[in-house]
Design a protein around this motif. Sequence first.
Motif, short mmCIF file in Angstrom:
data_model
loop_
_atom_site.label_atom_id
_atom_site.label_comp_id
_atom_site.label_asym_id
_atom_site.label_seq_id
_atom_site.Cartn_x
_atom_site.Cartn_y
_atom_site.Cartn_z
N ARG A 53 -2.46 4.87 14.62
CA ARG A 53 -2.68 4.63 16.12
C ARG A 53 -2.16 3.27 16.49
O ARG A 53 -1.70 3.09 17.68
CB ARG A 53 -4.25 4.90 16.36
N LYS A 56 1.60 3.30 16.76
CA LYS A 56 1.72 4.15 17.73
C LYS A 56 1.73 3.38 19.30
O LYS A 56 2.73 3.41 19.98
CB LYS A 56 1.02 5.69 17.77
N ASP A 57 0.45 2.74 19.32
CA ASP A 57 0.50 2.11 20.47
C ASP A 57 0.79 0.47 20.78
O ASP A 57 0.34 -0.32 21.73
CB ASP A 57 -1.11 2.18 20.93
N LYS A 60 2.08 -0.95 23.78
CA LYS A 60 1.10 -1.27 24.72
C LYS A 60 0.37 -2.56 24.72
O LYS A 60 -0.54 -3.00 25.53
CB LYS A 60 0.27 -0.01 24.95
N TRP A 70 -7.99 -6.34 19.15
CA TRP A 70 -7.48 -5.01 19.40
C TRP A 70 -7.41 -4.29 18.46
O TRP A 70 -7.71 -2.86 18.73
CB TRP A 70 -6.09 -5.52 20.12
N ILE A 74 -9.75 -0.59 18.37
CA ILE A 74 -9.31 0.98 18.02
C ILE A 74 -10.10 1.66 17.01
O ILE A 74 -10.37 2.66 17.14
CB ILE A 74 -7.71 0.83 17.54
#
Lengths: 192, 123
Positions: A53, A56-57, A60, A70, A74
């Motif tokens: 994840r 993937k993110d 952002k 951060w 998650i």
Amino acid sequence: MDDATLIEQVLAGNTHANRFLIEKYKNLVWHMVLRMVSQQEDVEDLCQEVFLRVFKDIGKFRGESKLSTWIGAIAYNMCITYLRKKGKNLVVPVEDYTPVTAGMPSEDSADKAFDKNNMKKIVHQIIESLPVQYRTVITLFYLEELSYKEIEEITGMPDGTIKSYLNRGRQAIREGIIKLVPDMQPELQVTK
Amino acid sequence: MGRENEQMNELDRLIREALKEKPEWELSLTFTDTLLEKVEKRLWWREVIQAFAMKTAIVVGTLAILLVILILPSRDTSNPFLTLLLDNWQLVTGICLLVLFTFFSDQVLLKYFNFRVSYQNTG
């Protein structure tokens, strides 16, 4: 390598940067998942899912917080989702919680001296038996040595709730220890 | 960040020591390698599928525009090109699917097999 450069390199597809990111933050993720999810067989898979994840993110990530918080957020959210799927009750008031001390080594039951290792084992087991939110806050505070603000960023809990969980969790651990080792009572006074 | 100047007492010390104890089991030694392999495969798939989708969209879009240009000006049902397409719609659909599959094989499957072979050779 600072976080901004690391993210830049990951986004550029640098494999070494990917490895560096995993190595840098795997202990944080592992500690969080290990404390929140007690199913050993699921911990490694969940840690992998957290990093998948993250990759993937990562585009952002706006840099409004530290990369570690951060990633921690998650991990926290994915553990909560996992626990909900498993039907675990996540909201257990600590007032309703009784420390699980059955089966733990106690001072009078052991033939050998009640040493430091036994005490660590007891504390560890009491922490394991705490409700998940308390366990998480205690782990982030004591093991990862994060500030209240950082814990707030990871868990989304207000500052007051974090302090309250921490104090109540500490109190529960204290009571658990005293129940097993009454001699420890004078040493375990909570001071601030 | 400060630790809110909290004084560590015996209980805090015990909690910290207990948590810092090495757990009974740890992440597997291959954790990072396995994860990196997964990450690279996912990134690779995403790139290849995105490229394929974009190329397909360009081809399909161009064909659609061509069709509109050819068919729309004469809404006459006796348009020979339109009649040919409609009469042989099964054949036309079959050809389109075959072209799409060939394109997919060339752009995605072949690349995937090459990627796997190169990954196994380097890994």
